[in-house]
Design a protein around this motif. Structure first.
Motif, PDB file in Angstrom:
ATOM      1  N   SER A   1      16.421  -1.926 -12.665  1.00 60.20           N
ATOM      2  CA  SER A   1      16.586  -3.320 -11.897  1.00 60.20           C
ATOM      3  C   SER A   1      17.681  -4.088 -12.897  1.00 60.20           C
ATOM      4  O   SER A   1      17.798  -3.887 -14.168  1.00 60.20           O
TER       5      SER A   1
ATOM      6  N   SER B   1      12.029  -6.061  -1.650  1.00 58.73           N
ATOM      7  CA  SER B   1      13.244  -6.095  -1.796  1.00 58.73           C
ATOM      8  C   SER B   1      14.167  -5.238  -0.622  1.00 58.73           C
ATOM      9  O   SER B   1      13.401  -4.494  -0.242  1.00 58.73           O
TER      10      SER B   1
ATOM     11  N   GLY C   1      18.348  -4.018  -3.399  1.00 58.00           N
ATOM     12  CA  GLY C   1      18.105  -5.260  -3.787  1.00 58.00           C
ATOM     13  C   GLY C   1      19.182  -6.122  -2.975  1.00 58.00           C
ATOM     14  O   GLY C   1      19.665  -6.035  -2.231  1.00 58.00           O
TER      15      GLY C   1
ATOM     16  N   HIS D   1      14.343 -12.481  -4.771  1.00 62.16           N
ATOM     17  CA  HIS D   1      13.834 -10.839  -4.387  1.00 62.16           C
ATOM     18  C   HIS D   1      14.935  -9.969  -4.576  1.00 62.16           C
ATOM     19  O   HIS D   1      15.174  -8.681  -3.502  1.00 62.16           O
ATOM     20  N   GLN D   2      15.676  -9.959  -5.365  1.00 63.36           N
ATOM     21  CA  GLN D   2      16.878  -9.209  -5.482  1.00 63.36           C
ATOM     22  C   GLN D   2      16.827  -7.826  -6.412  1.00 63.36           C
ATOM     23  O   GLN D   2      17.640  -6.967  -6.257  1.00 63.36           O
TER      24      GLN D   2
ATOM     25  N   ARG E   1      12.737  -4.398   4.109  1.00 58.31           N
ATOM     26  CA  ARG E   1      12.807  -5.028   2.982  1.00 58.31           C
ATOM     27  C   ARG E   1      11.240  -4.558   2.208  1.00 58.31           C
ATOM     28  O   ARG E   1      10.749  -5.464   1.560  1.00 58.31           O
TER      29      ARG E   1
END
Length: 283
Positions: A39, A102, A106, A116-117, A70
């Protein structure tokens, strides 16, 4: 007590700035990058490397609207979702319905969310699935609001043990740091789990934070996984259960702001982390 006027005024500008700052094309990418999950950045300004797809069906859950693509996230997000689903199924609540996670890499979505990235957020619907899920219901599901317009409590004809257990079980997952829920839902949880005030409140209730909307689903946010150096966590929630003045402020009309001429120019729009450009362009 009212919500801070500065916060209310800043939200539209912040959303606009984040939209302008996000690179175009994230929603067009159909596959994750081929690397270890990572992330990068913040929930509302970041991306996901090495995203992992959640299987569309599992023990106690179904993924909704797969055509949106997603259903990707960090392994810890998938582990959290499956753990919640399995516990709900064991308690006889049927299957939970999984909303947006995501995108494969992302980044900003072309509609629906500002966050939600980074592969650490997921929406869990409050409506349970007690029978087979048809293809049409999966592709075009009908959400059910748990909060009547203007109400300060969830609708008792719709909100029951299954919904309370979903929030409680989700909040007790180790990686979950926040659950966004409608203020009326937070108030209902406070009444159920902290009827005698702060002294009776369980520790997990602190994680449930009131936020506008979120009457049809709850939004789980996880902490940055260990070793993800470019991942930025949100500040921790305030101490306490959040059942007092902070919650009540959501039910009061906002104070009419007094307009002032700014004496300083606005700060520059935030930009995506440089590492996200490599994620976006990787073949």
């Amino acid at each position: 007590m009212n919500r801070p006027v500065s916060l209310l005024l800043a939200l539209p500008m912040t959303v606009m700035a984040l939209s302008q700052a996000s690179a175009a094309g994230w929603s067009d990418i159909k596959t994750p990058t081929k690397e270890a999950p990572r992330s990068i950045g913040r929930p509302n300004l970041g991306c996901l490397a090495g995203g992992v797809a959640l299987p569309l069906d599992g023990v106690g859950y179904h993924v909704l609207r797969p055509q949106r693509n997603r259903f990707y996230g960090q392994p810890v997000l998938l582990k959290t979702i499956t753990a919640v689903a399995e516990q709900m199924a064991k308690q006889g609540h049927g299957s939970i319905l999984i909303g947006d996670m995501s995108q494969p890499r992302g980044g900003r979505m072309n509609f629906g969310h500002a966050s939600h990235q980074t592969g650490l957020d997921v929406d869990l619907w409050l409506k349970m699935q007690t029978g087979p899920l048809s293809a049409s219901d999966r592709a075009e599901p009908q959400a059910v609001s748990m909060v009547p317009v203007g109400a300060r409590q969830a609708d008792p004809t719709l909100w029951g043990p299954a919904q309370s257990d979903l929030v409680r079980i989700a909040a007790q997952q180790p990686a979950v740091v926040r659950i966004f829920a409608n203020p009326a839902i937070k108030a209902t949880l406070c009444q159920t789990f902290a009827p005698h005030g702060e002294a009776s409140a369980p520790a997990w209730l602190r994680k449930v934070r009131p936020w506008k909307g979120h009457d049809e689903h709850i939004h789980l946010r996880l902490s940055c996984p260990p070793g993800n150096r470019d991942c930025v966590d949100q500040d921790p929630p305030p101490s306490g259960s959040g059942c007092g003045a902070e919650l009540q402020a959501w039910f009061e009309p906002p104070v009419t702001p007094t307009l002032r001429i700014p004496v300083e120019p606005p700060p520059p729009a935030p930009t995506l982390p440089k590492a996200c450009q490599a994620v976006l362009s990787q073949k």
